[in-house]
Design an enzyme around this catalytic site. Structure first.
Site, PDB file in Angstrom:
ATOM      1  N   TRP A   1      28.076 -35.511 -36.435  1.00  0.00           N
ATOM      2  CA  TRP A   1      28.169 -36.739 -35.380  1.00  0.00           C
ATOM      3  C   TRP A   1      26.765 -36.974 -34.936  1.00  0.00           C
ATOM      4  O   TRP A   1      26.130 -38.223 -34.764  1.00  0.00           O
ATOM      5  CB  TRP A   1      28.801 -36.148 -34.146  1.00  0.00           C
ATOM      6  CG  TRP A   1      30.098 -36.122 -34.129  1.00  0.00           C
ATOM      7  CD1 TRP A   1      31.184 -35.021 -34.174  1.00  0.00           C
ATOM      8  CD2 TRP A   1      31.344 -37.265 -34.774  1.00  0.00           C
ATOM      9  NE1 TRP A   1      32.307 -35.223 -34.655  1.00  0.00           N
ATOM     10  CE2 TRP A   1      32.685 -36.652 -34.969  1.00  0.00           C
ATOM     11  CE3 TRP A   1      31.147 -38.593 -35.121  1.00  0.00           C
ATOM     12  CZ2 TRP A   1      33.669 -37.287 -35.442  1.00  0.00           C
ATOM     13  CZ3 TRP A   1      32.252 -39.093 -35.588  1.00  0.00           C
ATOM     14  CH2 TRP A   1      33.342 -38.584 -35.610  1.00  0.00           C
TER      15      TRP A   1
ATOM     16  N   ASP B   1      25.107 -37.122 -26.422  1.00  0.00           N
ATOM     17  CA  ASP B   1      26.477 -37.153 -26.880  1.00  0.00           C
ATOM     18  C   ASP B   1      27.232 -35.749 -26.395  1.00  0.00           C
ATOM     19  O   ASP B   1      27.048 -34.592 -27.004  1.00  0.00           O
ATOM     20  CB  ASP B   1      26.793 -37.599 -28.313  1.00  0.00           C
ATOM     21  CG  ASP B   1      28.229 -37.762 -28.829  1.00  0.00           C
ATOM     22  OD1 ASP B   1      29.080 -37.425 -27.959  1.00  0.00           O
ATOM     23  OD2 ASP B   1      28.452 -37.758 -29.995  1.00  0.00           O
TER      24      ASP B   1
ATOM     25  N   LYS C   1      38.339 -36.105 -26.305  1.00  0.00           N
ATOM     26  CA  LYS C   1      38.319 -34.687 -26.768  1.00  0.00           C
ATOM     27  C   LYS C   1      38.596 -33.891 -25.624  1.00  0.00           C
ATOM     28  O   LYS C   1      39.241 -32.735 -25.697  1.00  0.00           O
ATOM     29  CB  LYS C   1      36.972 -34.421 -27.087  1.00  0.00           C
ATOM     30  CG  LYS C   1      36.243 -35.244 -28.085  1.00  0.00           C
ATOM     31  CD  LYS C   1      36.951 -35.075 -29.346  1.00  0.00           C
ATOM     32  CE  LYS C   1      36.825 -35.954 -30.515  1.00  0.00           C
ATOM     33  NZ  LYS C   1      35.607 -36.195 -30.788  1.00  0.00           N
TER      34      LYS C   1
END
Ligand SMILES: *Cc1c(COP(=O)(O)O)cnc(C)c1O
Length: 360
Positions: free
Chosen positions: A101, A171, A195
């Protein structure tokens, strides 16, 4: 049909009480005669829902007044571009590469300016967090970027990097609301909620007000300009109304659980059960450096791909689902987000012990 123990990395398990409440309100939200899905985002009722969600999130995270909270859409992946478009004034920023990511965000930023790799753990398959105490940060960098919890590899920054005065952009998708956070240490925090907090389709952005401006990169779409959403309290266009409503319920669930300190204690307890077993097992082992282990995503392997596959299959049959590791790394991964009950982890470990006995 009963509910399974769902170890998915995302979209992931949500608190059962939240789902039940939403089910009860499905046809008639609090006497409005309609579902939240059918409601105008300009209505008084919906205004109450989104305002309350923001207020509860502010309370949970103790968000200072000089930070804006935005509810956006487009996936955390769209923010990989939104960040440079809004913050790369000098067209240069530093990225710490701790997994896929982070790498994707870094590659996206390269489209808009000079993205500099400050540190990386690619040399050991992202199984650790690199030393970030003295990074080669230069004066002309606009920000330093991290992926704080690495969903795929199962590492977490337990110490934030020394950004040498530059703003930190994080993030937090897979650790959002899993523990208390000092918001003042960040210029911007963002998280895709699927998530740990709600249904896919919502991103929460927490950003220091002075970083929001009209001074964005040329060609930035109106919808990707953070000022557009900040000026309109996330109601510039139709927001993901239903998703925000569910997030609001999860915020209340966490407040009822005792807030983020309590959440952290709950998460530490769960993770310890699993890590302690992995450390003592002769069959299974964790893949991450101990001091960098995530409380949310726990990757592990047997060292034998066939045995891994057998384990995943038998676990699924026993009601422990989505334990297969990410398609790029293999093995297993148990995501044990906020809403995973302690019994879920205890029972998984019992199952792993039995599997170890019969497959030794
Ligand atoms: C899942 C995930 C993303 C991507 O989220 P999308 O909403 O699918 O774009 C980005 N960053 C992290 C840390 C993630 O876990």
């Amino acid at each position: 049909m009963g509910r399974v123990y769902n170890f998915s990395a995302g979209p992931a398990v949500l608190p059962e009480s939240v789902l039940r409440e939403a089910a009860e309100e499905m046809l008639d939200y609090k006497g409005s005669g309609m579902s939240v899905m059918e409601m105008s985002h300009r209505s008084k009722v919906y205004d109450g829902i989104i305002k309350e969600a923001e207020a509860d999130l502010r309370k949970l995270m103790n968000i200072p007044d000089n930070y804006k909270v935005l509810f956006l859409q487009g996936g955390a992946s769209l923010l990989f571009a939104t960040v440079p478009m809004n913050l790369m004034k000098n067209k240069k920023a530093g990225y710490i590469l701790t997994g896929q990511w982070a790498k994707k965000a870094y590659q996206e930023a390269k489209i808009y300016g000079e993205a500099v790799e400050l540190a990386s753990s690619a040399d050991e398959t992202f199984s650790y967090i690199p030393d970030c105490s003295d990074l080669p940060i230069t004066d002309d960098m606009d920000y330093v970027y991290i992926c704080e919890n690495n969903t795929i590899y199962g590492t977490k920054f337990w110490t934030l990097p020394d950004t040498k005065g530059k703003i930190l952009v994080a993030d937090q998708s897979s650790c959002f609301l899993s523990e208390p956070v000092d918001v003042t240490k960040y210029g911007m925090i963002y998280a895709g909620v699927q998530k740990n907090v709600g249904p896919a389709g919502v991103q929460v952005v927490i950003i220091r007000e002075d970083l929001i401006s009209d001074d964005v990169l040329p060609g930035t779409p109106t919808m990707m300009k953070l000022k557009t959403h900040a000026d309109n309290d996330s109601l510039y266009n139709t927001p993901p109304c239903y998703g925000i409503y569910i997030c609001g319920k999860v915020f209340k669930w966490i407040l009822d659980m005792g807030g983020l300190e309590a959440m952290k204690a709950h998460n530490e307890k769960k993770a310890k059960i699993l890590y302690d077993y992995l450390d003592s097992s002769k069959l299974f082992k964790g893949t991450v450096r101990k001091e960098d282990r995530s409380l949310m995503n726990v990757p592990f392997v047997t060292g034998n791909e066939e045995l891994d596959a057998k384990f995943v299959k038998e676990a699924t049959e026993a009601g422990f689902v989505n334990l297969k590791g990410h398609r790029t790394v293999g093995g297993m991964r148990a995501s044990i987000y906020n809403a995973m009950p302690i019994e879920g982890v205890e029972k998984l470990v019992e199952f792993m012990k039995k599997f170890e006995e019969t497959n030794a």
